[in-house]
Design a protein around this motif. Structure first.
Motif, PDB file in Angstrom:
ATOM      1  N   VAL A 123       0.847  -1.205   0.000  1.00  0.00           N
ATOM      2  CA  VAL A 123       0.000   0.000   0.000  1.00  0.00           C
ATOM      3  C   VAL A 123       0.869   1.236   0.000  1.00  0.00           C
ATOM      4  O   VAL A 123       0.613   2.209  -0.735  1.00  0.00           O
ATOM      5  CB  VAL A 123      -0.974  -0.013   1.198  1.00  0.00           C
ATOM      6  CG1 VAL A 123      -1.624   1.348   1.408  1.00  0.00           C
ATOM      7  CG2 VAL A 123      -2.031  -1.072   1.010  1.00  0.00           C
ATOM      8  N   LEU A 124       1.915   1.240   0.808  1.00  0.00           N
ATOM      9  CA  LEU A 124       2.822   2.387   0.874  1.00  0.00           C
ATOM     10  C   LEU A 124       3.515   2.625  -0.462  1.00  0.00           C
ATOM     11  O   LEU A 124       3.591   3.774  -0.931  1.00  0.00           O
ATOM     12  CB  LEU A 124       3.859   2.154   1.975  1.00  0.00           C
ATOM     13  CG  LEU A 124       4.770   3.317   2.315  1.00  0.00           C
ATOM     14  CD1 LEU A 124       3.958   4.465   2.908  1.00  0.00           C
ATOM     15  CD2 LEU A 124       5.827   2.870   3.291  1.00  0.00           C
ATOM     16  N   LEU A 125       3.985   1.565  -1.097  1.00  0.00           N
ATOM     17  CA  LEU A 125       4.639   1.714  -2.396  1.00  0.00           C
ATOM     18  C   LEU A 125       3.655   2.185  -3.473  1.00  0.00           C
ATOM     19  O   LEU A 125       3.990   3.053  -4.285  1.00  0.00           O
ATOM     20  CB  LEU A 125       5.295   0.403  -2.819  1.00  0.00           C
ATOM     21  CG  LEU A 125       6.550   0.018  -2.053  1.00  0.00           C
ATOM     22  CD1 LEU A 125       7.020  -1.365  -2.468  1.00  0.00           C
ATOM     23  CD2 LEU A 125       7.646   1.044  -2.266  1.00  0.00           C
ATOM     24  N   PHE A 126       2.451   1.625  -3.476  1.00  0.00           N
ATOM     25  CA  PHE A 126       1.466   2.028  -4.471  1.00  0.00           C
ATOM     26  C   PHE A 126       1.080   3.499  -4.304  1.00  0.00           C
ATOM     27  O   PHE A 126       1.026   4.245  -5.283  1.00  0.00           O
ATOM     28  CB  PHE A 126       0.214   1.151  -4.388  1.00  0.00           C
ATOM     29  CG  PHE A 126      -0.822   1.518  -5.396  1.00  0.00           C
ATOM     30  CD1 PHE A 126      -0.694   1.107  -6.710  1.00  0.00           C
ATOM     31  CD2 PHE A 126      -1.919   2.291  -5.043  1.00  0.00           C
ATOM     32  CE1 PHE A 126      -1.646   1.455  -7.655  1.00  0.00           C
ATOM     33  CE2 PHE A 126      -2.872   2.642  -5.969  1.00  0.00           C
ATOM     34  CZ  PHE A 126      -2.744   2.225  -7.285  1.00  0.00           C
ATOM     35  N   LEU A 127       0.829   3.919  -3.064  1.00  0.00           N
ATOM     36  CA  LEU A 127       0.461   5.315  -2.839  1.00  0.00           C
ATOM     37  C   LEU A 127       1.632   6.251  -3.102  1.00  0.00           C
ATOM     38  O   LEU A 127       1.448   7.358  -3.625  1.00  0.00           O
ATOM     39  CB  LEU A 127      -0.073   5.507  -1.424  1.00  0.00           C
ATOM     40  CG  LEU A 127      -1.433   4.874  -1.143  1.00  0.00           C
ATOM     41  CD1 LEU A 127      -1.810   5.053   0.308  1.00  0.00           C
ATOM     42  CD2 LEU A 127      -2.493   5.428  -2.063  1.00  0.00           C
ATOM     43  N   GLY A 128       2.833   5.813  -2.754  1.00  0.00           N
ATOM     44  CA  GLY A 128       4.015   6.620  -3.052  1.00  0.00           C
ATOM     45  C   GLY A 128       4.200   6.805  -4.541  1.00  0.00           C
ATOM     46  O   GLY A 128       4.496   7.914  -5.014  1.00  0.00           O
ATOM     47  N   ASN A 140       3.872  10.027  -9.301  1.00  0.00           N
ATOM     48  CA  ASN A 140       3.479  10.113 -10.699  1.00  0.00           C
ATOM     49  C   ASN A 140       2.544  11.299 -10.954  1.00  0.00           C
ATOM     50  O   ASN A 140       2.606  11.911 -12.026  1.00  0.00           O
ATOM     51  CB  ASN A 140       2.787   8.809 -11.110  1.00  0.00           C
ATOM     52  CG  ASN A 140       2.854   8.568 -12.584  1.00  0.00           C
ATOM     53  OD1 ASN A 140       3.693   9.139 -13.270  1.00  0.00           O
ATOM     54  ND2 ASN A 140       1.983   7.713 -13.075  1.00  0.00           N
ATOM     55  N   LYS A 141       1.693  11.613  -9.990  1.00  0.00           N
ATOM     56  CA  LYS A 141       0.736  12.707 -10.152  1.00  0.00           C
ATOM     57  C   LYS A 141       0.711  13.542  -8.868  1.00  0.00           C
ATOM     58  O   LYS A 141      -0.139  13.342  -7.997  1.00  0.00           O
ATOM     59  CB  LYS A 141      -0.646  12.135 -10.463  1.00  0.00           C
ATOM     60  CG  LYS A 141      -1.644  13.170 -10.887  1.00  0.00           C
ATOM     61  CD  LYS A 141      -2.950  12.497 -11.274  1.00  0.00           C
ATOM     62  CE  LYS A 141      -3.968  13.573 -11.630  1.00  0.00           C
ATOM     63  NZ  LYS A 141      -5.296  12.981 -11.813  1.00  0.00           N
ATOM     64  N   PRO A 142       1.622  14.516  -8.726  1.00  0.00           N
ATOM     65  CA  PRO A 142       1.709  15.293  -7.485  1.00  0.00           C
ATOM     66  C   PRO A 142       0.473  16.150  -7.201  1.00  0.00           C
ATOM     67  O   PRO A 142       0.274  16.588  -6.075  1.00  0.00           O
ATOM     68  CB  PRO A 142       2.930  16.193  -7.696  1.00  0.00           C
ATOM     69  CG  PRO A 142       3.690  15.584  -8.797  1.00  0.00           C
ATOM     70  CD  PRO A 142       2.726  14.831  -9.636  1.00  0.00           C
ATOM     71  N   SER A 143      -0.371  16.369  -8.195  1.00  0.00           N
ATOM     72  CA  SER A 143      -1.576  17.172  -7.948  1.00  0.00           C
ATOM     73  C   SER A 143      -2.564  16.451  -7.032  1.00  0.00           C
ATOM     74  O   SER A 143      -3.498  17.066  -6.521  1.00  0.00           O
ATOM     75  CB  SER A 143      -2.252  17.516  -9.273  1.00  0.00           C
ATOM     76  OG  SER A 143      -2.732  16.348  -9.903  1.00  0.00           O
ATOM     77  N   LEU A 144      -2.353  15.158  -6.796  1.00  0.00           N
ATOM     78  CA  LEU A 144      -3.234  14.416  -5.888  1.00  0.00           C
ATOM     79  C   LEU A 144      -3.121  14.897  -4.446  1.00  0.00           C
ATOM     80  O   LEU A 144      -4.009  14.631  -3.642  1.00  0.00           O
ATOM     81  CB  LEU A 144      -2.932  12.920  -5.956  1.00  0.00           C
ATOM     82  CG  LEU A 144      -3.392  12.188  -7.200  1.00  0.00           C
ATOM     83  CD1 LEU A 144      -2.941  10.747  -7.173  1.00  0.00           C
ATOM     84  CD2 LEU A 144      -4.908  12.255  -7.308  1.00  0.00           C
ATOM     85  N   TYR A 145      -2.025  15.585  -4.122  1.00  0.00           N
ATOM     86  CA  TYR A 145      -1.906  16.141  -2.784  1.00  0.00           C
ATOM     87  C   TYR A 145      -3.018  17.131  -2.494  1.00  0.00           C
ATOM     88  O   TYR A 145      -3.411  17.325  -1.356  1.00  0.00           O
ATOM     89  CB  TYR A 145      -0.558  16.856  -2.603  1.00  0.00           C
ATOM     90  CG  TYR A 145       0.600  15.925  -2.398  1.00  0.00           C
ATOM     91  CD1 TYR A 145       0.700  15.155  -1.251  1.00  0.00           C
ATOM     92  CD2 TYR A 145       1.596  15.822  -3.344  1.00  0.00           C
ATOM     93  CE1 TYR A 145       1.767  14.304  -1.049  1.00  0.00           C
ATOM     94  CE2 TYR A 145       2.673  14.972  -3.164  1.00  0.00           C
ATOM     95  CZ  TYR A 145       2.749  14.232  -2.016  1.00  0.00           C
ATOM     96  OH  TYR A 145       3.795  13.392  -1.824  1.00  0.00           O
ATOM     97  N   TRP A 146      -3.539  17.771  -3.492  1.00  0.00           N
ATOM     98  CA  TRP A 146      -4.526  18.834  -3.322  1.00  0.00           C
ATOM     99  C   TRP A 146      -5.915  18.413  -3.775  1.00  0.00           C
ATOM    100  O   TRP A 146      -6.819  19.219  -3.840  1.00  0.00           O
ATOM    101  CB  TRP A 146      -4.083  20.081  -4.077  1.00  0.00           C
ATOM    102  CG  TRP A 146      -2.652  20.396  -3.797  1.00  0.00           C
ATOM    103  CD1 TRP A 146      -1.614  20.319  -4.657  1.00  0.00           C
ATOM    104  CD2 TRP A 146      -2.089  20.802  -2.542  1.00  0.00           C
ATOM    105  NE1 TRP A 146      -0.440  20.647  -4.039  1.00  0.00           N
ATOM    106  CE2 TRP A 146      -0.706  20.952  -2.728  1.00  0.00           C
ATOM    107  CE3 TRP A 146      -2.612  21.039  -1.268  1.00  0.00           C
ATOM    108  CZ2 TRP A 146       0.144  21.344  -1.712  1.00  0.00           C
ATOM    109  CZ3 TRP A 146      -1.750  21.427  -0.261  1.00  0.00           C
ATOM    110  CH2 TRP A 146      -0.401  21.571  -0.499  1.00  0.00           C
TER     111      TRP A 146
END
Length: 126
Positions: A8-13, A18-24
């Protein structure tokens, strides 16, 4: 358990790399991937400890199951402005999330009291 955590950690990382806009953004995949394994582990813990006479952390696991199920359901419904009714006051889904969180905190307190009571009884018997 460790393999699920690492995967899970690797997949979410990877997903956030890959898509840093997911932070927001409201990431539904993250909510599902972090809640479902916790629910499965809590149910497994309760079922495996039903054979024991000592039910340590029983309230905690039940509270975790209740809270995570309701919370994941609310969060997975998305970032909606879902309102159940508006008269005489506004009642939305987030109110229920807060209510289940308070119930979860109460069950944690009850577990603490039960464990603390067992320790004091054991000390008095010795």
């Amino acid at each position: 358990m460790i393999m699920v955590f690492v995967s899970v950690l690797l997949f979410l990382g990877y997903q956030y790399y890959n898509k840093p806009s997911l932070y927001w953004e409201f990431n539904l995949v993250e909510i599902a991937l972090t809640s479902i394994p916790l629910l499965c582990y809590a149910v497994y813990f309760i079922v495996s400890n039903l054979k024991n006479h000592k039910h340590n952390y029983f309230y905690f696991c039940n509270g975790l199951i209740i809270y995570l199920t309701s919370s994941a359901g609310i969060f997975l419904s998305g970032n909606t402005e879902s309102v159940i009714f508006t008269e005489p006051f506004v009642l939305d889904f987030w109110f229920f999330n807060s209510l289940f969180y308070i119930l979860y905190q109460f069950l944690i307190y009850k577990e603490w009291k039960a464990l603390n009571f067992r320790r004091t009884v054991k000390r008095k018997l010795q």
